[in-house]
Design an enzyme around this catalytic site. Structure first.
Site, short mmCIF file in Angstrom:
data_model
loop_
_atom_site.label_atom_id
_atom_site.label_comp_id
_atom_site.label_asym_id
_atom_site.label_seq_id
_atom_site.Cartn_x
_atom_site.Cartn_y
_atom_site.Cartn_z
N PRO A 1 0.81 -1.22 0.00
CA PRO A 1 0.00 0.00 0.00
C PRO A 1 0.85 1.27 0.00
O PRO A 1 0.33 2.36 -0.25
CB PRO A 1 -0.84 -0.11 1.27
N ARG B 1 -3.10 -8.25 -20.57
CA ARG B 1 -4.01 -8.03 -21.70
C ARG B 1 -3.52 -6.96 -22.66
O ARG B 1 -4.06 -6.80 -23.75
CB ARG B 1 -5.44 -7.74 -21.20
N GLU C 1 2.56 -7.53 8.47
CA GLU C 1 2.53 -6.07 8.59
C GLU C 1 3.36 -5.39 7.52
O GLU C 1 3.19 -4.21 7.25
CB GLU C 1 3.04 -5.64 9.97
N ASP D 1 -11.22 0.50 -24.49
CA ASP D 1 -11.56 0.31 -23.09
C ASP D 1 -11.61 1.63 -22.33
O ASP D 1 -10.99 2.61 -22.74
CB ASP D 1 -10.51 -0.56 -22.39
N1 ADE Z 1 -0.70 -5.23 -0.02
C1 ADE Z 1 -1.59 -4.87 0.93
N2 ADE Z 1 -2.38 -3.89 0.50
C2 ADE Z 1 -2.02 -3.62 -0.79
C3 ADE Z 1 -2.45 -2.70 -1.78
N3 ADE Z 1 -3.46 -1.86 -1.56
N4 ADE Z 1 -1.84 -2.70 -2.97
C4 ADE Z 1 -0.80 -3.54 -3.19
N5 ADE Z 1 -0.33 -4.43 -2.30
C5 ADE Z 1 -0.93 -4.47 -1.11
#
Ligand code: ADE
Length: 240
Positions: free
Chosen positions: A88, A153, A115, A168
């Site tokens: 994230p 793709r 984590e 698309d």
């Molecule tokens: N791992 C945990 N959350 C994630 C996300 N939003 N994007 C990519 N990998 C992740």
């Protein structure tokens, strides 16, 4: 193009890699998916892949050693290769990044769990961190599937018709126009008359106007970066 996925859960990938567009592309040799179980590169009788965080706190951290050894064991088929960690904390994945990655010969996707991943993996062993959205998943596996789908793709020959991804959503920065198929009337709702008219120019203009209307209503932020023609701007000002 070859995808390598480093994961603690390689079994999660089988159905995706064996079926649908991805399955066909793999069978035809257009895409190659190689799975590496990070645990196979862990040491000791228990093959431990995570440990408690230095400094304390809750949760576990993925150890650097197994990931770095797993990366070292991946065959590099080309210089046009990138190692991506799904997290994230990464750059937000979008269609532009999908095109950029589709230009590579090999994409190595590292799936984190727990984590997070020991920060030292990021320095020197990972080229880029990528996030698929502002939410937290239990691991990078579902994010890796998203990236493989969107990138795969775009590889020439993966889709039946070379053109089908050019129309698309997002290819020109807009959301797509609505689609209809038979029957003509479904539960009292009719297909828009213009689509039955056979007038290709009217249909083109109607679809474009619908795409612009949807984008304006649902994702006005996209309009700032969209590739708009003079005709688009005229339609937009009428809509506003
Ligand atoms: N791992 C945990 N959350 C994630 C996300 N939003 N994007 C990519 N990998 C992740």
């Amino acid at each position: 193009m070859r995808f390598d996925v480093l994961t603690l859960f390689p079994d999660l990938f089988a159905p995706f890699v064996e079926q649908g567009i991805m399955g066909r592309a793999v069978q035809q040799g257009k895409l190659d998916v190689c799975l590496t179980n990070i645990r196979d590169h862990a040491r000791g009788a228990h093959r431990v892949t995570d440990d408690r965080p230095y400094g304390g706190g809750s949760g576990m951290v993925m150890k650097a050693g197994p990931i770095v050894r797993a990366l070292g064991a991946v065959e590099r088929i080309s210089d046009r290769c990138r190692v991506v960690l799904l997290t994230p904390q990464g750059r937000l994945f979008d269609q532009d990044l999908a095109w950029e990655l589709a230009d590579l010969d090999q994409l190595i996707l590292v799936c984190g769990r727990y984590e997070g991943v020991d920060e030292r993996v990021l320095k020197g062993f990972v080229d880029q961190e990528v996030s698929i959205g502002d939410y937290v998943l239990s691991g990078g596996e579902s994010a890796a599937l998203v990236v493989m789908d969107a990138v795969g793709r775009l590889v020439p020959g993966v889709l039946g018709s070379e053109d089908s991804n050019r129309e698309d959503s997002f290819e020109d920065g807009l959301l797509e126009h609505p689609h209809y198929t038979r029957p003509r009337v479904f539960e009292g709702r009719e297909v828009p008359e213009v689509l039955l008219s056979g007038d290709h120019e009217r249909i083109r203009v109607w679809r474009r106007a619908q795409a612009l209307k949807r984008t304006l209503e649902r994702r006005p932020d996209l309009l700032e970066r969209a590739r708009l023609t003079e005709e688009d701007r005229r339609i937009l000002s009428e809509l506003k």
